[in-house]
Design an enzyme around this catalytic site. Structure first.
Site, PDB file in Angstrom:
ATOM      1  N   HIS A  13     -11.780  -3.634 -10.325  1.00  0.00           N
ATOM      2  CA  HIS A  13     -12.428  -2.316 -10.235  1.00  0.00           C
ATOM      3  C   HIS A  13     -12.168  -1.480 -11.497  1.00  0.00           C
ATOM      4  O   HIS A  13     -11.924  -0.283 -11.427  1.00  0.00           O
ATOM      5  CB  HIS A  13     -12.010  -1.571  -8.960  1.00  0.00           C
ATOM      6  CG  HIS A  13     -10.537  -1.302  -8.804  1.00  0.00           C
ATOM      7  ND1 HIS A  13      -9.905  -1.354  -7.579  1.00  0.00           N
ATOM      8  CD2 HIS A  13      -9.574  -0.957  -9.699  1.00  0.00           C
ATOM      9  CE1 HIS A  13      -8.624  -1.053  -7.722  1.00  0.00           C
ATOM     10  NE2 HIS A  13      -8.401  -0.796  -9.006  1.00  0.00           N
ATOM     11  N   HIS A  60      -6.042   6.174  -7.074  1.00  0.00           N
ATOM     12  CA  HIS A  60      -5.370   6.400  -8.351  1.00  0.00           C
ATOM     13  C   HIS A  60      -4.984   7.874  -8.488  1.00  0.00           C
ATOM     14  O   HIS A  60      -5.410   8.571  -9.399  1.00  0.00           O
ATOM     15  CB  HIS A  60      -6.266   5.964  -9.505  1.00  0.00           C
ATOM     16  CG  HIS A  60      -6.641   4.510  -9.460  1.00  0.00           C
ATOM     17  ND1 HIS A  60      -7.621   4.026  -8.613  1.00  0.00           N
ATOM     18  CD2 HIS A  60      -6.169   3.436 -10.147  1.00  0.00           C
ATOM     19  CE1 HIS A  60      -7.747   2.704  -8.797  1.00  0.00           C
ATOM     20  NE2 HIS A  60      -6.877   2.334  -9.710  1.00  0.00           N
ATOM     21  N   HIS A 194      -3.261  -6.973 -16.061  1.00  0.00           N
ATOM     22  CA  HIS A 194      -3.381  -5.880 -17.022  1.00  0.00           C
ATOM     23  C   HIS A 194      -2.150  -4.992 -16.954  1.00  0.00           C
ATOM     24  O   HIS A 194      -1.471  -4.915 -15.928  1.00  0.00           O
ATOM     25  CB  HIS A 194      -4.658  -5.053 -16.811  1.00  0.00           C
ATOM     26  CG  HIS A 194      -4.783  -4.328 -15.506  1.00  0.00           C
ATOM     27  ND1 HIS A 194      -4.793  -4.954 -14.285  1.00  0.00           N
ATOM     28  CD2 HIS A 194      -4.951  -2.994 -15.232  1.00  0.00           C
ATOM     29  CE1 HIS A 194      -4.955  -4.071 -13.312  1.00  0.00           C
ATOM     30  NE2 HIS A 194      -5.040  -2.866 -13.862  1.00  0.00           N
ATOM     31  N   GLU A 241      -1.828  -5.063  -8.203  1.00  0.00           N
ATOM     32  CA  GLU A 241      -3.016  -4.757  -7.398  1.00  0.00           C
ATOM     33  C   GLU A 241      -3.568  -5.986  -6.691  1.00  0.00           C
ATOM     34  O   GLU A 241      -4.243  -5.871  -5.661  1.00  0.00           O
ATOM     35  CB  GLU A 241      -4.114  -4.156  -8.292  1.00  0.00           C
ATOM     36  CG  GLU A 241      -3.820  -2.764  -8.809  1.00  0.00           C
ATOM     37  CD  GLU A 241      -4.928  -2.230  -9.706  1.00  0.00           C
ATOM     38  OE1 GLU A 241      -4.871  -1.046 -10.044  1.00  0.00           O
ATOM     39  OE2 GLU A 241      -5.843  -3.004 -10.071  1.00  0.00           O
TER      40      GLU A 241
END
Length: 295
Positions: A13, A60, A194, A241
């Protein structure tokens, strides 16, 4: 006829993907290969439209701040507005919920000993809207209602992979006991490797990502036992995640037996209908996977 989970969709995402869509940059040299890679998924969902989507994502610091971070938060609202993440809300449609299905999932899953936080009002950020854009493009309205399931992967401690797989199993049982003829898909979002800060900022681990996808397909129960430190060391601080993908994988029929998380002998493994891996998008590896269920 009761509701049923027919497929799971797994996708990154990355917020920059949403920016590229919103600003009409998908045909630019940098972005075109990635969006070409998304086309088979979009073609598939046009042929296999869901009546509802259970969308697993992480907030977030928009709906939830550091003052309150629920481990698992289920949205029960009739609608959710796009969040302002600092530069205005994304120019995408309001997300419409499915309060009846959400309330049923809440009742069923809590009775299965999961302590969900129930949310009657919240905004939704790129964690939820970018996957919708990846799959549906830029429609004037999203084509189906969405039940949001926000998972804490921001503030430690975060849920274990095994607990996420078990939650997916519980969600499947909840959906199958919903007395309404609904074709439901469950989406797991986030990742892949990431890291956004520190000396390893920009880390992308392609072999690890591809191995994760292999194990998600073939060995979800074994993958669920992976400790958090492996995600962080191999996939970066934000790679954690990916535990959210295990919720969607746990909702597949071959993972449905409570006594044996490895699966049921009478349930075939799901069919892989699409698989994509692309680097980079912004500073992130992008993965996408679609599994069709066989129950």
């Amino acid at each position: 006829m009761s509701a049923r989970i027919t497929a799971s969709v797994f996708t990154s995402h990355v917020p920059a993907i949403g920016v590229a869509i919103d600003q009409g940059k998908t045909g630019e040299t940098y972005w075109q290969p990635l969006f070409a890679g998304f086309e088979p998924a979009r073609a598939w969902i046009r042929e296999n439209p869901p009546d509802a989507v259970i969308l697993v994502y992480n907030d977030h610091a928009n709906a939830f701040g550091l003052e309150m971070i629920p481990t698992f938060a289920l949205g029960l609202a009739a609608s959710y507005e796009p969040a302002d993440e600092g530069w205005g809300p994304r120019p995408v449609p309001t997300v419409h919920g499915h309060p009846e299905l959400a309330a049923h999932i809440a009742h069923s899953v809590i009775q299965q000993d999961f302590d969900l936080t129930l949310v009657n009002e919240m905004t939704v950020d790129h964690g939820l809207t970018v996957p919708l854009s990846i799959m549906f493009g830029q429609p004037p309205a999203w084509p189906c209602p969405v039940v949001p399931l926000a998972v804490n992967v921001v503030q430690y401690p975060v849920p274990s992979g095994r607990r996420c797989l078990q939650l997916g199993q519980a969600i499947r049982r909840a959906v199958e006991s919903f007395d309404n003829d609904l074709n439901v898909q469950i989406w797991g979002t986030g990742g892949m490797s990431h890291q956004l800060q520190g000396p390893r900022a920009g880390l992308i681990n392609q072999p690890w990502d591809k191995a994760f996808m292999d194990r998600l397909i073939a060995d979800p129960a074994g993958l669920a036992g992976m400790p958090h430190i492996d995600y962080v060391r191999e996939a970066g601080s934000e790679g954690i995640e990916l535990v959210m993908w295990l919720i969607a994988r746990g909702a597949m029929a071959d993972c449905a037996d409570v006594a044996d998380p490895a699966g049921r002998a009478d349930s075939a493994a799901p069919t892989v209908v699409h698989r994509l891996y692309h680097v980079p998008a912004s500073n992130t590896a992008v993965g996408q996977l679609i599994l069709e269920d066989h129950s």
